[in-house]
Design a protein around this motif. Structure first.
Motif, PDB file in Angstrom:
ATOM      1  N   HIS A   1      68.354  43.108  -1.073  1.00  0.00           N
ATOM      2  CA  HIS A   1      67.026  43.126  -1.697  1.00  0.00           C
ATOM      3  C   HIS A   1      65.922  43.270  -0.653  1.00  0.00           C
ATOM      4  O   HIS A   1      66.077  42.856   0.487  1.00  0.00           O
ATOM      5  N   VAL A   2      64.806  43.844  -1.060  1.00  0.00           N
ATOM      6  CA  VAL A   2      63.613  43.894  -0.212  1.00  0.00           C
ATOM      7  C   VAL A   2      62.664  42.810  -0.703  1.00  0.00           C
ATOM      8  O   VAL A   2      62.308  42.768  -1.885  1.00  0.00           O
ATOM      9  N   LEU A   3      62.285  41.915   0.198  1.00  0.00           N
ATOM     10  CA  LEU A   3      61.389  40.804  -0.130  1.00  0.00           C
ATOM     11  C   LEU A   3      60.071  40.967   0.613  1.00  0.00           C
ATOM     12  O   LEU A   3      60.041  41.453   1.744  1.00  0.00           O
ATOM     13  N   ASP A   4      58.987  40.543  -0.012  1.00  0.00           N
ATOM     14  CA  ASP A   4      57.683  40.493   0.642  1.00  0.00           C
ATOM     15  C   ASP A   4      57.559  39.131   1.315  1.00  0.00           C
ATOM     16  O   ASP A   4      57.729  38.099   0.665  1.00  0.00           O
ATOM     17  N   ALA A   5      57.294  39.141   2.619  1.00  0.00           N
ATOM     18  CA  ALA A   5      57.241  37.899   3.387  1.00  0.00           C
ATOM     19  C   ALA A   5      55.845  37.667   3.940  1.00  0.00           C
ATOM     20  O   ALA A   5      55.116  38.602   4.267  1.00  0.00           O
ATOM     21  N   SER A   6      55.495  36.394   4.029  1.00  0.00           N
ATOM     22  CA  SER A   6      54.249  35.954   4.633  1.00  0.00           C
ATOM     23  C   SER A   6      54.589  34.811   5.581  1.00  0.00           C
ATOM     24  O   SER A   6      55.081  33.769   5.147  1.00  0.00           O
ATOM     25  N   ASP A   7      54.405  35.030   6.882  1.00  0.00           N
ATOM     26  CA  ASP A   7      54.699  34.028   7.912  1.00  0.00           C
ATOM     27  C   ASP A   7      53.396  33.436   8.432  1.00  0.00           C
ATOM     28  O   ASP A   7      52.487  34.178   8.810  1.00  0.00           O
ATOM     29  N   TRP A   8      53.344  32.117   8.473  1.00  0.00           N
ATOM     30  CA  TRP A   8      52.225  31.417   9.096  1.00  0.00           C
ATOM     31  C   TRP A   8      52.788  30.622  10.264  1.00  0.00           C
ATOM     32  O   TRP A   8      53.716  29.838  10.092  1.00  0.00           O
ATOM     33  N   LEU A   9      52.237  30.841  11.453  1.00  0.00           N
ATOM     34  CA  LEU A   9      52.662  30.146  12.662  1.00  0.00           C
ATOM     35  C   LEU A   9      51.514  29.276  13.147  1.00  0.00           C
ATOM     36  O   LEU A   9      50.409  29.788  13.401  1.00  0.00           O
TER      37      LEU A   9
ATOM     38  N   ILE B   1      50.204  34.958  20.850  1.00  0.00           N
ATOM     39  CA  ILE B   1      51.666  35.075  20.781  1.00  0.00           C
ATOM     40  C   ILE B   1      52.260  35.656  22.065  1.00  0.00           C
ATOM     41  O   ILE B   1      53.413  35.374  22.376  1.00  0.00           O
ATOM     42  N   ARG B   2      51.476  36.419  22.833  1.00  0.00           N
ATOM     43  CA  ARG B   2      51.983  36.914  24.123  1.00  0.00           C
ATOM     44  C   ARG B   2      52.261  35.756  25.072  1.00  0.00           C
ATOM     45  O   ARG B   2      53.148  35.846  25.916  1.00  0.00           O
ATOM     46  N   ARG B   3      51.521  34.697  24.948  1.00  0.00           N
ATOM     47  CA  ARG B   3      51.721  33.530  25.815  1.00  0.00           C
ATOM     48  C   ARG B   3      52.685  32.528  25.195  1.00  0.00           C
ATOM     49  O   ARG B   3      53.588  32.024  25.860  1.00  0.00           O
TER      50      ARG B   3
ATOM     51  N   ILE C   1      43.310  33.681   7.373  1.00  0.00           N
ATOM     52  CA  ILE C   1      43.313  33.476   8.819  1.00  0.00           C
ATOM     53  C   ILE C   1      41.967  32.925   9.292  1.00  0.00           C
ATOM     54  O   ILE C   1      41.916  32.098  10.205  1.00  0.00           O
ATOM     55  N   ALA C   2      40.879  33.322   8.654  1.00  0.00           N
ATOM     56  CA  ALA C   2      39.541  32.846   9.044  1.00  0.00           C
ATOM     57  C   ALA C   2      39.407  31.332   8.862  1.00  0.00           C
ATOM     58  O   ALA C   2      38.586  30.706   9.539  1.00  0.00           O
ATOM     59  N   ASP C   3      40.215  30.733   7.971  1.00  0.00           N
ATOM     60  CA  ASP C   3      40.178  29.284   7.775  1.00  0.00           C
ATOM     61  C   ASP C   3      40.493  28.529   9.063  1.00  0.00           C
ATOM     62  O   ASP C   3      40.147  27.360   9.205  1.00  0.00           O
ATOM     63  N   TYR C   4      41.192  29.189   9.999  1.00  0.00           N
ATOM     64  CA  TYR C   4      41.681  28.529  11.204  1.00  0.00           C
ATOM     65  C   TYR C   4      40.959  28.979  12.473  1.00  0.00           C
ATOM     66  O   TYR C   4      41.352  28.606  13.578  1.00  0.00           O
ATOM     67  N   ALA C   5      39.912  29.761  12.342  1.00  0.00           N
ATOM     68  CA  ALA C   5      39.231  30.343  13.502  1.00  0.00           C
ATOM     69  C   ALA C   5      38.751  29.291  14.505  1.00  0.00           C
ATOM     70  O   ALA C   5      38.767  29.539  15.708  1.00  0.00           O
TER      71      ALA C   5
ATOM     72  N   ALA D   1      44.023  33.801  14.917  1.00  0.00           N
ATOM     73  CA  ALA D   1      42.703  33.165  14.974  1.00  0.00           C
ATOM     74  C   ALA D   1      42.912  31.684  15.247  1.00  0.00           C
ATOM     75  O   ALA D   1      43.743  31.045  14.598  1.00  0.00           O
ATOM     76  N   GLY D   2      42.185  31.151  16.187  1.00  0.00           N
ATOM     77  CA  GLY D   2      42.335  29.738  16.516  1.00  0.00           C
ATOM     78  C   GLY D   2      43.773  29.436  16.887  1.00  0.00           C
ATOM     79  O   GLY D   2      44.384  30.153  17.667  1.00  0.00           O
ATOM     80  N   ALA D   3      44.328  28.380  16.296  1.00  0.00           N
ATOM     81  CA  ALA D   3      45.682  27.929  16.607  1.00  0.00           C
ATOM     82  C   ALA D   3      46.741  28.564  15.719  1.00  0.00           C
ATOM     83  O   ALA D   3      47.872  28.093  15.662  1.00  0.00           O
ATOM     84  N   VAL D   4      46.399  29.663  15.042  1.00  0.00           N
ATOM     85  CA  VAL D   4      47.268  30.199  13.995  1.00  0.00           C
ATOM     86  C   VAL D   4      47.478  31.701  14.152  1.00  0.00           C
ATOM     87  O   VAL D   4      46.573  32.425  14.565  1.00  0.00           O
ATOM     88  N   ALA D   5      48.679  32.134  13.788  1.00  0.00           N
ATOM     89  CA  ALA D   5      48.974  33.560  13.633  1.00  0.00           C
ATOM     90  C   ALA D   5      49.567  33.749  12.242  1.00  0.00           C
ATOM     91  O   ALA D   5      50.264  32.867  11.721  1.00  0.00           O
TER      92      ALA D   5
END
Length: 182
Positions: free
Chosen positions: A142-150, A41-43, A29-33, A123-127
């Motif tokens: 199945h239970v999957l591990d997920a990673s979401d980048w917005l 995300i509230r907005r 996340i710091a890459d996008y600060a 951070a910055g333009a990213v969540a």
């Protein structure tokens, strides 16, 4: 036999190194600060929204497409994000995220099909959000591990890229847009 074991260990280490440094999970996340516009995300996930996307299987082929109607409702401390998915095969799925914010840009989320607590940060333009999700029984349960980048785009559209893994092996990827409903 000893040589084969050593080669297998070297091969495994190379794959692990490639995944760590040259893949989806190498982002931080710091890459996008310092990127803009600033994501909140509230907005940016507020009010009626529409999401359109595709889900790729482990072989890289599209396994389904979807359209989701979403509604975000927020206050200072948190809120909800209601998702109503319609899949290309005629199926559907509902999810209600309950999200709480911390003062440092991080947040947590819970939903009925989420195992434990989802953890996110902005951070910055990213969540970024990490969680474990239980698939419906019709999809194996199945239970999957997920990673979401917005990624927030200049026009307000959000590009969502997600990766799902089982035992560390990528089994699916999602690419979608999220934008205000017309």
């Amino acid at each position: 036999m000893k040589t084969l074991l050593i080669l297998l260990l070297i091969f495994t280490a190379l794959i692990a190194t490639q995944r760590l440094f040259f893949s989806f999970s190498s982002q931080k996340i710091a890459d996008y600060a310092d990127t803009a516009p600033k994501m909140d995300i509230r907005r940016h996930l507020s009010g009626p929204l529409v999401s359109e996307g595709v889900i790729y299987g482990p072989n890289g082929r599209v396994v389904t497409r979807f359209v989701a109607d979403m509604t975000g409702t927020w206050d200072e401390d948190g809120g909800t994000l209601q998702e109503s998915f319609r899949y290309a095969d005629g199926g559907g799925q509902e999810r209600l995220w309950r999200i709480s914010f911390s003062g440092d840009g991080s947040f947590t989320g819970e939903a009925d099909d989420i195992v434990g607590v989802a953890r996110g940060e902005q951070a910055g333009a990213v969540a970024h959000l990490r969680y474990s999700i239980r698939l419906p029984e019709s999809s194996g349960g199945h239970v999957l591990d997920a990673s979401d980048w917005l990624y927030l785009m200049e026009n307000g559209t959000i590009m969502n890229r997600s990766e799902m893994r089982k035992f560390g092996v990528k089994v699916a990827e999602l690419v979608a847009t999220i934008r205000p409903a017309p």
